[in-house]
Design an enzyme around this catalytic site. Structure first.
Site, PDB file in Angstrom:
ATOM      1  N   TYR A 179       1.527   1.155   1.778  1.00  0.00           N
ATOM      2  CA  TYR A 179       3.040   0.559   2.091  1.00  0.00           C
ATOM      3  C   TYR A 179       4.078   1.242   1.206  1.00  0.00           C
ATOM      4  O   TYR A 179       3.575   2.124   0.161  1.00  0.00           O
ATOM      5  CB  TYR A 179       2.962  -0.671   1.674  1.00  0.00           C
ATOM      6  CG  TYR A 179       4.288  -1.539   2.084  1.00  0.00           C
ATOM      7  CD1 TYR A 179       4.519  -1.668   3.323  1.00  0.00           C
ATOM      8  CD2 TYR A 179       5.029  -2.187   0.859  1.00  0.00           C
ATOM      9  CE1 TYR A 179       5.759  -2.465   3.489  1.00  0.00           C
ATOM     10  CE2 TYR A 179       6.202  -2.838   1.264  1.00  0.00           C
ATOM     11  CZ  TYR A 179       6.728  -2.950   2.568  1.00  0.00           C
ATOM     12  OH  TYR A 179       7.699  -3.675   2.915  1.00  0.00           O
ATOM     13  N   CYS A 235       1.087  -5.502  -2.739  1.00  0.00           N
ATOM     14  CA  CYS A 235       2.349  -5.607  -3.307  1.00  0.00           C
ATOM     15  C   CYS A 235       2.292  -5.809  -4.527  1.00  0.00           C
ATOM     16  O   CYS A 235       0.916  -6.224  -5.307  1.00  0.00           O
ATOM     17  CB  CYS A 235       3.345  -6.771  -2.412  1.00  0.00           C
ATOM     18  SG  CYS A 235       2.985  -8.347  -2.848  1.00  0.00           S
ATOM     19  N   GLU A 245      -3.850 -10.879   1.266  1.00  0.00           N
ATOM     20  CA  GLU A 245      -4.663 -10.801  -0.038  1.00  0.00           C
ATOM     21  C   GLU A 245      -4.450 -12.434  -0.702  1.00  0.00           C
ATOM     22  O   GLU A 245      -5.559 -12.773  -1.288  1.00  0.00           O
ATOM     23  CB  GLU A 245      -4.095  -9.851  -0.951  1.00  0.00           C
ATOM     24  CG  GLU A 245      -4.259  -8.430  -0.744  1.00  0.00           C
ATOM     25  CD  GLU A 245      -2.589  -7.895   0.187  1.00  0.00           C
ATOM     26  OE1 GLU A 245      -2.189  -8.535   1.049  1.00  0.00           O
ATOM     27  OE2 GLU A 245      -2.081  -7.044  -0.311  1.00  0.00           O
ATOM     28  N   CYS A 300       2.463 -13.140  12.457  1.00  0.00           N
ATOM     29  CA  CYS A 300       3.480 -12.518  12.044  1.00  0.00           C
ATOM     30  C   CYS A 300       3.919 -11.526  13.027  1.00  0.00           C
ATOM     31  O   CYS A 300       2.799 -10.726  13.709  1.00  0.00           O
ATOM     32  CB  CYS A 300       3.302 -11.992  10.834  1.00  0.00           C
ATOM     33  SG  CYS A 300       3.040 -13.251   9.479  1.00  0.00           S
ATOM     34  N   CYS A 333       0.909  -9.535  -5.138  1.00  0.00           N
ATOM     35  CA  CYS A 333      -0.604  -9.771  -4.625  1.00  0.00           C
ATOM     36  C   CYS A 333      -1.537  -9.030  -5.787  1.00  0.00           C
ATOM     37  O   CYS A 333      -2.624  -9.579  -6.034  1.00  0.00           O
ATOM     38  CB  CYS A 333      -1.119  -9.176  -3.390  1.00  0.00           C
ATOM     39  SG  CYS A 333      -0.267 -10.522  -2.078  1.00  0.00           S
ATOM     40  N   HIS A 343       0.830 -13.579   1.710  1.00  0.00           N
ATOM     41  CA  HIS A 343       0.145 -12.131   2.335  1.00  0.00           C
ATOM     42  C   HIS A 343      -1.153 -12.513   2.441  1.00  0.00           C
ATOM     43  O   HIS A 343      -1.968 -13.509   1.916  1.00  0.00           O
ATOM     44  CB  HIS A 343       0.578 -11.276   1.357  1.00  0.00           C
ATOM     45  CG  HIS A 343       1.831 -10.834   1.154  1.00  0.00           C
ATOM     46  ND1 HIS A 343       2.209  -9.837   0.335  1.00  0.00           N
ATOM     47  CD2 HIS A 343       2.992 -11.071   1.909  1.00  0.00           C
ATOM     48  CE1 HIS A 343       3.474  -9.333   0.436  1.00  0.00           C
ATOM     49  NE2 HIS A 343       4.022 -10.289   1.254  1.00  0.00           N
TER      50      HIS A 343
END
Length: 146
Positions: A120, A99, A73, A27, A102, A71
């Protein structure tokens, strides 16, 4: 029994290892790494990226994350689910705060503690974890932490 000082030292080490693991991500926008640790053993790891068999491209040409990107996680949790290990009572070390999606997986997988280094901007996942009784700790790492 681990002393608070020893626990803090281990937390920093595992977070540094998660940061190194994040380097495996393809990413571009954000590289995230995660480790699941139980009884001082790493039982799973993950980084953000595409599902198995998909091209290692996480963003569209416009720089938007593709909807099927997993993600870190989620990758670590699904990896441990495919093994003979159990994440019940374990600690998740992740380079960015989880998030909401997750966090649901973390709760359902029996992880009891989450330690993350970068906060975040959206914190609803952290709020959910705390509401579920999961211990959450923000432990920022500096560039000098090696």
């Amino acid at each position: 029994m681990t002393t608070p000082e020893k626990m803090r030292l281990l937390d920093r080490r595992y977070l540094r290892m998660a940061r190194i693991w994040s380097e495996n991500s393809y990413c571009e926008r954000r590289k995230v790494g995660a480790l699941i640790v139980k009884d001082k053993m790493i039982i799973s790891d993950g980084f953000n990226g595409t599902p198995s068999g998909f091209p290692n491209v996480c963003e569209s040409r416009e720089g938007v994350t593709l909807p099927y990107v997993l993600h870190a996680e989620a990758n670590a949790i699904t990896k441990v689910a495919r093994s003979n290990n159990s994440s019940e009572g374990s600690t998740l070390y992740v380079t960015a705060s989880p998030c909401m999606e997750c966090s649901k997986l973390i709760i359902q997988s029996g992880i009891k503690r989450v330690v993350f280094s970068e906060l975040y901007r959206i914190t609803d996942g952290i709020d959910l974890l705390r509401q579920a009784g999961v211990e959450v700790e923000h432990l920022p790492l500096s560039e000098n932490d090696e």
